[in-house]
Design a protein around this motif. Structure first.
Motif, PDB file in Angstrom:
ATOM      1  N   SER A 105      -4.384   8.230   0.721  1.00 23.80           N
ATOM      2  CA  SER A 105      -5.575   8.366   1.334  1.00 23.80           C
ATOM      3  C   SER A 105      -6.670   7.407   0.734  1.00 23.80           C
ATOM      4  CB  SER A 105      -6.570   9.695   1.236  1.00 23.80           C
ATOM      5  OG  SER A 105      -6.404  10.057  -0.201  1.00 23.80           O
ATOM      6  N   ALA A 106      -7.417   6.751   1.253  1.00 21.53           N
ATOM      7  CA  ALA A 106      -8.367   5.709   1.005  1.00 21.53           C
ATOM      8  C   ALA A 106      -9.404   6.392   0.605  1.00 21.53           C
ATOM      9  CB  ALA A 106      -8.414   4.550   1.907  1.00 21.53           C
ATOM     10  N   GLY A 107     -10.789   5.552   0.277  1.00 15.63           N
ATOM     11  CA  GLY A 107     -12.087   6.151   0.211  1.00 15.63           C
ATOM     12  C   GLY A 107     -12.191   6.944  -0.872  1.00 15.63           C
ATOM     13  N   ALA A 108     -13.297   7.743  -0.822  1.00 11.11           N
ATOM     14  CA  ALA A 108     -13.838   8.556  -2.067  1.00 11.11           C
ATOM     15  C   ALA A 108     -12.907   9.537  -2.500  1.00 11.11           C
ATOM     16  CB  ALA A 108     -15.291   9.190  -1.636  1.00 11.11           C
ATOM     17  N   GLY A 109     -11.700   9.979  -1.897  1.00 11.48           N
ATOM     18  CA  GLY A 109     -11.059  10.982  -2.223  1.00 11.48           C
ATOM     19  C   GLY A 109     -11.764  12.511  -1.895  1.00 11.48           C
ATOM     20  N   PRO A 110     -11.355  13.594  -2.596  1.00 10.72           N
ATOM     21  CA  PRO A 110     -11.347  14.773  -2.056  1.00 10.72           C
ATOM     22  C   PRO A 110     -12.686  15.287  -2.788  1.00 10.72           C
ATOM     23  CG  PRO A 110      -9.697  14.964  -3.686  1.00 10.72           C
ATOM     24  CD  PRO A 110     -10.160  13.468  -3.449  1.00 10.72           C
ATOM     25  N   LEU A 117       7.307   3.717  -9.813  1.00 16.99           N
ATOM     26  CA  LEU A 117       6.329   3.384 -10.924  1.00 16.99           C
ATOM     27  C   LEU A 117       5.088   2.868 -10.754  1.00 16.99           C
ATOM     28  CD1 LEU A 117       9.100   2.883 -13.567  1.00 16.99           C
ATOM     29  CD2 LEU A 117       7.814   5.146 -13.091  1.00 16.99           C
ATOM     30  N   ASP A 118       4.968   1.795  -9.861  1.00 15.66           N
ATOM     31  CA  ASP A 118       3.846   1.007  -9.521  1.00 15.66           C
ATOM     32  C   ASP A 118       2.817   2.032  -8.787  1.00 15.66           C
ATOM     33  OD1 ASP A 118       4.547  -1.207 -10.364  1.00 15.66           O
ATOM     34  OD2 ASP A 118       5.180  -2.201  -8.827  1.00 15.66           O
ATOM     35  N   GLU A 119       3.521   2.870  -7.797  1.00 16.51           N
ATOM     36  CA  GLU A 119       2.834   3.738  -7.179  1.00 16.51           C
ATOM     37  C   GLU A 119       1.958   4.802  -7.950  1.00 16.51           C
ATOM     38  OE1 GLU A 119       4.998   4.962  -2.996  1.00 16.51           O
ATOM     39  OE2 GLU A 119       4.600   6.379  -4.397  1.00 16.51           O
ATOM     40  N   ILE A 120       2.921   5.119  -9.024  1.00 15.80           N
ATOM     41  CA  ILE A 120       2.321   6.191 -10.007  1.00 15.80           C
ATOM     42  C   ILE A 120       1.231   5.693 -10.753  1.00 15.80           C
ATOM     43  CG2 ILE A 120       2.728   7.751 -11.766  1.00 15.80           C
ATOM     44  CD1 ILE A 120       5.625   8.353 -10.459  1.00 15.80           C
ATOM     45  N   ARG A 121       1.365   4.384 -11.224  1.00 17.13           N
ATOM     46  CA  ARG A 121       0.407   3.783 -11.855  1.00 17.13           C
ATOM     47  C   ARG A 121      -0.948   3.789 -11.162  1.00 17.13           C
ATOM     48  NH1 ARG A 121       3.834  -0.634 -13.224  1.00 17.13           N
ATOM     49  NH2 ARG A 121       5.182   0.880 -14.334  1.00 17.13           N
ATOM     50  N   LEU A 122      -0.726   3.485  -9.677  1.00 18.32           N
ATOM     51  CA  LEU A 122      -1.837   3.147  -9.002  1.00 18.32           C
ATOM     52  C   LEU A 122      -2.567   4.427  -8.767  1.00 18.32           C
ATOM     53  CD1 LEU A 122      -2.857   0.670  -7.052  1.00 18.32           C
ATOM     54  CD2 LEU A 122      -2.065   1.750  -5.326  1.00 18.32           C
ATOM     55  N   LEU A 123      -1.937   5.607  -8.779  1.00 12.23           N
ATOM     56  CA  LEU A 123      -2.504   6.890  -8.507  1.00 12.23           C
ATOM     57  C   LEU A 123      -3.178   7.356  -9.853  1.00 12.23           C
ATOM     58  CD1 LEU A 123       0.295   9.009  -6.733  1.00 12.23           C
ATOM     59  CD2 LEU A 123      -1.852   8.587  -5.909  1.00 12.23           C
ATOM     60  N   MET A 160       0.888  -1.164   0.138  1.00 15.70           N
ATOM     61  CA  MET A 160      -0.098   0.197   0.125  1.00 15.70           C
ATOM     62  C   MET A 160       0.806   1.068  -0.069  1.00 15.70           C
ATOM     63  SD  MET A 160      -2.989  -0.937  -0.199  1.00 15.70           S
ATOM     64  CE  MET A 160      -3.900   0.504   0.218  1.00 15.70           C
ATOM     65  N   ILE A 161       0.348   2.232  -0.696  1.00 17.15           N
ATOM     66  CA  ILE A 161       1.205   3.380  -0.711  1.00 17.15           C
ATOM     67  C   ILE A 161       1.355   4.265   0.625  1.00 17.15           C
ATOM     68  CG2 ILE A 161       1.168   5.763  -1.728  1.00 17.15           C
ATOM     69  CD1 ILE A 161      -0.602   4.782  -4.282  1.00 17.15           C
ATOM     70  N   ASP A 162       0.284   4.183   1.259  1.00 20.40           N
ATOM     71  CA  ASP A 162       0.508   4.964   2.570  1.00 20.40           C
ATOM     72  C   ASP A 162       1.705   4.529   3.520  1.00 20.40           C
ATOM     73  OD1 ASP A 162      -2.616   4.081   3.970  1.00 20.40           O
ATOM     74  OD2 ASP A 162      -1.392   2.891   2.761  1.00 20.40           O
ATOM     75  N   GLU A 163       1.704   3.098   3.708  1.00 22.66           N
ATOM     76  CA  GLU A 163       2.516   2.262   4.570  1.00 22.66           C
ATOM     77  C   GLU A 163       3.971   2.687   4.011  1.00 22.66           C
ATOM     78  OE1 GLU A 163      -0.560  -1.250   5.192  1.00 22.66           O
ATOM     79  OE2 GLU A 163       1.505  -1.757   4.254  1.00 22.66           O
ATOM     80  N   GLU A 164       4.242   2.727   2.617  1.00 22.93           N
ATOM     81  CA  GLU A 164       5.732   2.937   2.098  1.00 22.93           C
ATOM     82  C   GLU A 164       5.919   4.326   2.454  1.00 22.93           C
ATOM     83  OE1 GLU A 164       7.469   0.845   0.974  1.00 22.93           O
ATOM     84  OE2 GLU A 164       6.035  -0.816   0.727  1.00 22.93           O
ATOM     85  N   THR A 165       5.038   5.327   2.195  1.00 23.34           N
ATOM     86  CA  THR A 165       5.469   6.771   2.206  1.00 23.34           C
ATOM     87  C   THR A 165       5.095   7.554   3.167  1.00 23.34           C
ATOM     88  OG1 THR A 165       3.827   7.500   0.937  1.00 23.34           O
ATOM     89  CG2 THR A 165       5.736   6.438  -0.396  1.00 23.34           C
ATOM     90  N   GLY A 166       3.811   7.113   3.917  1.00 23.27           N
ATOM     91  CA  GLY A 166       3.262   7.954   4.706  1.00 23.27           C
ATOM     92  C   GLY A 166       2.605   9.072   3.929  1.00 23.27           C
TER      93      GLY A 166
END
Ligand code: PLP
Length: 501
Positions: free
Chosen positions: A460-465, A22-28, A1-7
């Motif tokens: 951030s998880a969920g619906a977003g901003p 790159l995986d992170e960016i792909r996920l975003l 999960m992104i948040d665990e890696e980067t906070g």
């Protein structure tokens, strides 16, 4: 999960492996609106040409670290910029053997920068005018207002007649005064896609001895091809006497990646006041044609590669595909009871409004989004109704047959849902407020009530901003006068743009 890696921060304690980054960016990127597939009608311009992304990315990578600051240090960029300006100049009626053989230009970072520089050149050509003014039709792009604001040039906005949505040359002429340094018009306008009567407007500007800029940021790369395909495109470029500058965005219908536009002037003397030169400091002598000083070569090389690869024949083919898609989408709109085209399409925009009070356009936009079609709502303005804008690119063509049924379905759902009903006190507030009355606390309360400004961080998880449905937000903005809309937008977006620690 992104948040665990980067906070959530871009600077982790320990550097990460390239693949994982790159995986992170792909996920975003997976949460973004789809830039390919022909279902996004704003923000992106997709020719759907196989291999073009890869070519542009490779060219971008080759020149990403080259600096456009100094054309003598990096002649590769000078050569590519001159090639892009030459191509744009020729396409827009200039160059050897034409009526405008001395056309020159600059590669800029985008349409807004091209317009700011056109206004700057006009302003600085007249140092004796202490309170310079700019005349534009109300249909002109908001970037002119930004240019006027940044450069402290007063803006004279001339209303367009609601039936034609086209600039009115007589009214433009009447707005020209002793302090006017520039008269501008669009080919075509972004909002409705209609071409202003450039010949008439350039004539009144020339008569008064003023510069005339044609904002062809949106359509400058398609109108010449549409004309070659037989469309009745009126003269709008350097073939028109009195036109002194023209802008065209390569990151729109030239299908180049973002960050590249061209500003052309009829001759070098007109361009000269666009430059900023400075030698009165102990560092290197500075000479910039653009706002940015250090400039990446990436977008320039990517644009060069895109133009060379697609070629004149490629753009002609893409314009034909786009023209057919526009016709198909316009037919789909005409087929729906309760919708009306704002203007007969004459470029690559389809824009429609509602004629049925029970059909709320903002609800319709949400219903289309839920079905995977991303359109752009436009608010009511000075007697013009709210509308839905579709920027049509070649990638849309294979989707046209699906759009009609989707639109009909979304319209039925929007009718069933009924118009947005904001609490009357909220509407009254929006209509009556002055910008100064909008305290941060009041706006935060409004935003929370509308579901805006949740977690927006990387992890951030969920619906977003943003809420799933934007209709209440648009209805609120629509109820407010422009000055209040502006203030609300600043506060709302300020809530989204917060550091991720
Ligand atoms: C897009 C556009 C602009 C502004 O261009 P950016 O590249 O977004 O800065 C200006 N004028 C018109 C007509 C446009 O369509």
């Amino acid at each position: 999960m992104i948040d665990e890696e980067t906070g959530g921060t871009a600077l982790p304690e320990r550097g990460m492996a390239a693949e994982r980054v790159l995986d992170e960016i792909r996920l975003l990127r997976g949460r973004d609106r789809p830039t390919h597939g022909g279902r996004l009608f704003a923000y992106v311009y997709d020719p759907a040409v196989p291999g073009l992304d890869e070519l542009a990315a490779a060219a971008h990578a080759q020149s990403a670290h080259v600096n456009g600051l100094d054309p003598t240090a990096f002649p590769s960029l000078l050569a590519m910029e001159n090639a892009l300006v030459g191509a744009a100049g020729r396409l827009l009626g200039g160059g050897p053997g034409s009526a405008a053989p001395d056309v020159v230009g600059s590669v800029t970072g985008g349409g807004t920068e091209s317009l700011i520089l056109a206004v700057k050149a006009a302003r600085d050509a007249h140092p004796e005018i202490t309170a310079p003014r700019l005349v534009v039709p109300s249909s002109a792009h908001a970037a002119f207002a930004k240019a006027a604001h940044y450069l402290r040039v007063a803006l004279d906005v001339v209303p367009v007649p609601p039936d034609t949505l086209r600039a009115d040359p007589a009214a433009m002429a009447a707005a020209i005064g002793p302090d006017t340094v520039l008269v501008a018009c669009s080919a075509p306008s972004y909002a409705h896609g209609v071409v202003d009567p450039v010949a008439e407007i350039a004539a009144v500007a020339a008569e008064a001895g003023r510069r005339c800029h044609v904002d062809a940021c949106f359509g400058g790369w398609t109108l010449p091809y549409l004309r070659r395909l037989g469309a009745p495109v009126p003269p709008f470029d350097f073939t028109v006497p009195g036109v002194t500058s023209v802008s065209v965005d390569l990151h729109k219908y030239a299908y180049a990646p973002k960050g590249v536009s061209v500003l052309l002037h009829r001759d070098p003397a007109l361009r000269a006041p666009q430059y900023f030169a400075y030698a009165d400091w102990p560092g290197y002598t500075m000479i910039n044609p653009t706002i940015a000083s250090t400039r990446s070569g990436g977008p320039i090389a990517a644009a060069y590669a895109t133009l060379r690869h697609l070629g004149d024949d490629g753009y002609l083919r893409l314009a034909a595909t786009t023209r057919d898609a526009v016709a198909g989408l316009a037919d789909a709109v005409r087929a729906v009871d309760g919708l009306r085209l704002m203007a007969e399409p004459e470029s690559t925009v389809v824009c429609f409004t509602t004629t049925d009070p029970a059909l709320d356009l903002f609800v319709l936009v949400d219903e289309l989004t839920l079905r995977g079609w991303h359109t752009q709502p436009q608010l009511t303005y000075a007697g013009l109704p709210a509308s839905v804008h579709l920027t049509v690119t070649a990638a849309v063509a294979p989707r046209v047959a699906e759009f009609g049924p989707a639109l009909a379905d979304a319209v039925a759902a929007a009718r069933a849902a009924g118009p947005v009903a904001l609490p009357p006190d909220l509407l009254a507030l929006a209509g009556a407020l002055t910008p100064d009355a909008l305290t941060p606390g009041l706006v935060a309360g409004l935003a929370a009530g509308l579901g805006l400004g949740g977690g927006a961080g990387v992890g951030s998880a969920g619906a977003g901003p943003l809420p799933e449905r934007m209709a209440p937000v648009n209805a609120l903005l629509d109820a407010a006068p422009p000055a209040v809309r502006e203030r609300l937008l600043v506060e709302f977006v300020g809530l989204l743009q917060r550091p991720a620690w």
